[in-house]
Design a protein around this motif. Structure first.
Motif, PDB file in Angstrom:
ATOM      1  N   ALA A 155       0.819  -1.227   0.000  1.00 52.46           N
ATOM      2  CA  ALA A 155       0.000   0.000   0.000  1.00 52.46           C
ATOM      3  C   ALA A 155       0.846   1.268   0.000  1.00 52.46           C
ATOM      4  CB  ALA A 155      -0.923   0.004   1.214  1.00 52.46           C
ATOM      5  N   ALA A 156       2.129   1.148   0.345  1.00 57.79           N
ATOM      6  CA  ALA A 156       2.994   2.337   0.347  1.00 57.79           C
ATOM      7  C   ALA A 156       3.429   2.713  -1.065  1.00 57.79           C
ATOM      8  CB  ALA A 156       4.209   2.102   1.237  1.00 57.79           C
ATOM      9  N   TRP A 157       3.224   1.793  -2.015  1.00 58.19           N
ATOM     10  CA  TRP A 157       3.586   2.086  -3.404  1.00 58.19           C
ATOM     11  C   TRP A 157       2.342   2.534  -4.165  1.00 58.19           C
ATOM     12  CZ3 TRP A 157       8.576   2.247  -4.821  1.00 58.19           C
ATOM     13  CH2 TRP A 157       9.511   1.565  -4.025  1.00 58.19           C
ATOM     14  N   LEU A 182       3.004  14.610  -2.840  1.00 54.74           N
ATOM     15  CA  LEU A 182       2.430  13.850  -3.965  1.00 54.74           C
ATOM     16  C   LEU A 182       3.496  13.085  -4.752  1.00 54.74           C
ATOM     17  CD1 LEU A 182       0.011  16.634  -5.373  1.00 54.74           C
ATOM     18  CD2 LEU A 182      -0.550  14.812  -3.754  1.00 54.74           C
ATOM     19  N   GLY A 183       4.544  12.679  -4.060  1.00 56.67           N
ATOM     20  CA  GLY A 183       5.590  11.899  -4.724  1.00 56.67           C
ATOM     21  C   GLY A 183       6.679  12.737  -5.366  1.00 56.67           C
ATOM     22  N   TRP A 184       6.697  14.035  -5.059  1.00 58.17           N
ATOM     23  CA  TRP A 184       7.685  14.929  -5.673  1.00 58.17           C
ATOM     24  C   TRP A 184       8.438  15.734  -4.611  1.00 58.17           C
ATOM     25  CZ3 TRP A 184       8.289  14.567 -10.904  1.00 58.17           C
ATOM     26  CH2 TRP A 184       7.256  13.957 -11.624  1.00 58.17           C
ATOM     27  N   PRO A 185       9.706  16.071  -4.905  1.00 60.10           N
ATOM     28  CA  PRO A 185      10.425  17.001  -4.026  1.00 60.10           C
ATOM     29  C   PRO A 185       9.912  18.413  -4.286  1.00 60.10           C
ATOM     30  CG  PRO A 185      11.789  16.460  -5.924  1.00 60.10           C
ATOM     31  CD  PRO A 185      10.515  15.672  -6.066  1.00 60.10           C
ATOM     32  N   LEU A 237       7.015   5.560  -4.349  1.00 53.77           N
ATOM     33  CA  LEU A 237       6.758   5.398  -2.921  1.00 53.77           C
ATOM     34  C   LEU A 237       5.976   6.613  -2.444  1.00 53.77           C
ATOM     35  CD1 LEU A 237       7.356   3.413  -0.590  1.00 53.77           C
ATOM     36  CD2 LEU A 237       9.278   4.899   0.024  1.00 53.77           C
ATOM     37  N   ASP A 238       4.831   6.358  -1.834  1.00 52.08           N
ATOM     38  CA  ASP A 238       3.969   7.416  -1.290  1.00 52.08           C
ATOM     39  C   ASP A 238       4.798   8.275  -0.316  1.00 52.08           C
ATOM     40  OD1 ASP A 238       2.099   8.979  -0.066  1.00 52.08           O
ATOM     41  OD2 ASP A 238       0.854   7.313   0.660  1.00 52.08           O
ATOM     42  N   THR A 239       4.977   9.537  -0.680  1.00 44.30           N
ATOM     43  CA  THR A 239       5.830  10.397   0.158  1.00 44.30           C
ATOM     44  C   THR A 239       5.123  10.793   1.462  1.00 44.30           C
ATOM     45  OG1 THR A 239       5.110  12.282  -1.202  1.00 44.30           O
ATOM     46  CG2 THR A 239       7.260  11.313  -1.702  1.00 44.30           C
ATOM     47  N   PRO A 295      11.777   7.035  -4.162  1.00 44.64           N
ATOM     48  CA  PRO A 295      11.938   5.736  -4.824  1.00 44.64           C
ATOM     49  C   PRO A 295      10.832   5.469  -5.847  1.00 44.64           C
ATOM     50  CG  PRO A 295      12.270   5.526  -2.453  1.00 44.64           C
ATOM     51  CD  PRO A 295      11.727   6.907  -2.702  1.00 44.64           C
ATOM     52  N   VAL A 296      11.244   5.001  -7.016  1.00 38.12           N
ATOM     53  CA  VAL A 296      10.333   4.633  -8.108  1.00 38.12           C
ATOM     54  C   VAL A 296      10.731   3.228  -8.553  1.00 38.12           C
ATOM     55  CG1 VAL A 296       9.684   5.135 -10.506  1.00 38.12           C
ATOM     56  CG2 VAL A 296       9.958   7.019  -8.881  1.00 38.12           C
ATOM     57  N   ARG A 297       9.756   2.396  -8.880  1.00 40.87           N
ATOM     58  CA  ARG A 297      10.086   1.043  -9.357  1.00 40.87           C
ATOM     59  C   ARG A 297       9.120   0.619 -10.453  1.00 40.87           C
ATOM     60  NH1 ARG A 297       7.855  -2.973  -4.457  1.00 40.87           N
ATOM     61  NH2 ARG A 297       5.637  -2.663  -4.905  1.00 40.87           N
ATOM     62  N   ALA A 298       9.595  -0.313 -11.275  1.00 45.62           N
ATOM     63  CA  ALA A 298       8.679  -0.933 -12.223  1.00 45.62           C
ATOM     64  C   ALA A 298       7.663  -1.717 -11.401  1.00 45.62           C
ATOM     65  CB  ALA A 298       9.436  -1.851 -13.164  1.00 45.62           C
ATOM     66  N   THR A 299       6.395  -1.671 -11.807  1.00 41.35           N
ATOM     67  CA  THR A 299       5.354  -2.384 -11.071  1.00 41.35           C
ATOM     68  C   THR A 299       5.690  -3.873 -11.051  1.00 41.35           C
ATOM     69  OG1 THR A 299       3.765  -0.752 -11.815  1.00 41.35           O
ATOM     70  CG2 THR A 299       2.873  -2.814 -10.969  1.00 41.35           C
ATOM     71  N   PRO A 300       5.769  -4.468  -9.853  1.00 39.34           N
ATOM     72  CA  PRO A 300       6.151  -5.887  -9.786  1.00 39.34           C
ATOM     73  C   PRO A 300       5.072  -6.771 -10.419  1.00 39.34           C
ATOM     74  CG  PRO A 300       6.057  -4.871  -7.570  1.00 39.34           C
ATOM     75  CD  PRO A 300       5.475  -3.888  -8.536  1.00 39.34           C
TER      76      PRO A 300
END
Lengths: 297, 297
Positions: A34-36, A145-148, A253-255, A290-295
């Protein structure tokens, strides 16, 4: 034996046993699903280069809605396809820039010729996690919202920042804001002086290691000397326009999550073996999301 | 017309007419000769690569004297010459690393096997120009002897920082400090968390645009997959050992000079056309120290 500099930014080791200090990588490995958060396909732009490389860019409609709408319209209309666009500028410790060669073609339908100066937005309405360390460019920095973001509570404004891999809209002198047809990505130390001077519209989340390794241009501003050196762009497509089966899919990753909070605390205070002295702080552009390809399910 | 993103870091224009706001480049163009200091040939290391590129590194004996002495001894003994050394690691947004392949050869005479941890030095004795903007990693930052430093007046310590192009000594886990035979240069956003964890020994002042554009390694930590991908090093020589005629010669802007003060003020407060809103601050690794090839007389 060859000494290998241990990598603090992206540890590749599996979760360490309980006796060892936790690393940022441990925190990510233990993050609940849920954090992603999924990145909408409407926000993913897929850039295919003539040399076979693929670059994926995440757009930031919450921060530069008119510029992002323009960029989507350019992509959907095929503006950059079929050999009309190229990477023509690579300036060391600064930017890779791309777009179409000079053209008199009319702009695609829906493109706003002179967008408003979306160099910052209202702070109100943004959920903010303060970073908690000082910044030389802004009163406060943090994530939303996932951004710096850099922000000014007094002025009530917030802006995206020029961090490594971040994408902005090239423009001429003020009051031009650029229409989004020419974009650049940062390939060096964060040039934060550009933050409230140019519109930041997204970030490279795939293929950045290709973008950053192009030969630097020898002309002023890193422009390639002749067009034969340009790196051709085959196509630029929104992921939402691709067939579902070939659509790239990414999560960030939900900031606002507890996981991101733990991750940041450890990034600022590494205590694992190599870090004999934790830094006790971190700058915004090192506090990467952190960003990842959806598993695969 | 193609919009060209104006270059703030290193303006290439000549001095502007009096009616236009001064740029950092204007200040450099008007610097008196006395504001430029020669870099001693003993501090210049010349790295020639098998692909024909030349990289020049300025060493910082005032900050890491034992490591620098080791590096000079390695260079003078030919330790890295004749195909024995290579660039074998290129990790995106992090480091390029080079050195000799694994070897059982005895260390050259004069090399200290386990140098002291020169991760910081005494602040006392250093002339300091405070930068005057906050830093997330250290109580204070500024410049000294031509270098960016972070410092702690209470603890009485100062250290060089991991900025773009800066060179450090790769090491294994603590208490190893690395003997200087394996070095790395930063090719991305400044990883300042390494500052007081590894010895910084210098910076790349020539050929950086070559170093940063090597293909990224695909193995963990950016190591090249097989040795055939390594970028060979032909020779590493101290400029002081080269014949005077073929010796490279560089100068740096005296960080104690009024010129550097003006330069920094303008870097933090750009008011020329493109910069519709001056940043009002600058971070240490953006507050670069100007270096130039010594002008012909």
């Amino acid at each position: 034996m060859r000494p290998i500099l241990i990598l603090p930014l992206l540890a590749l080791t599996a979760a360490a046993p309980a006796t060892k200090p936790k690393t940022p990588a441990d925190v990510l490995a233990a993050a609940p699903a849920a954090a992603w958060k999924m990145i909408p396909a409407e926000d993913l732009m897929v850039v295919d280069l003539a040399n076979g490389s693929r670059v994926v860019i995440q757009l930031a409609p919450a921060f530069a809605p008119v510029h992002v709408a323009n960029i989507r319209a350019f992509a959907r209309s095929g503006w950059w396809n079929g050999g009309k666009a190229a990477i023509y500028r690579v300036q060391d410790n600064y930017v890779v820039q791309w777009g179409r060669n000079e053209t008199e073609d009319p702009l695609p339908a829906g493109v706003v010729k002179l967008p408003p100066a979306e160099y910052h937005r209202r702070l109100r309405g943004l959920p903010v996690r303060p970073l908690g360390y000082p910044d030389p460019y802004a009163p406060r920095v943090g994530h939303s919202l996932g951004w710096p973001i850099a922000y000014d509570p007094k002025a009530g404004t917030a802006n995206l920042t020029h961090c490594y891999g971040y994408v902005g809209v090239a423009r001429d002198l003020s009051p031009d804001t650029g229409n989004g047809s020419e974009l650049y990505a940062i390939i060096g130390h964060a040039p934060r002086a550009l933050d409230r001077v140019i519109a930041v519209v997204g970030r490279v989340i795939g293929g950045m290691e290709k973008m950053s390794a192009f030969p630097r241009g020898k002309e002023a501003l890193g422009i390639y000397k002749d067009r034969a050196q340009d790196i051709g762009i085959t196509s630029v497509q929104m992921a939402s326009e691709l067939p579902a089966a070939s659509r790239p899919s990414y999560q960030y990753l939900d900031t606002g999550s507890a996981t991101f909070g733990s991750y940041l605390r450890l990034r600022a205070n590494r205590k694992d073996d190599f870090f004999i002295r934790p830094a006790g702080g971190i700058d915004l552009c090192s506090a990467t999301v952190p960003v990842r390809a959806t598993p695969a399910k």
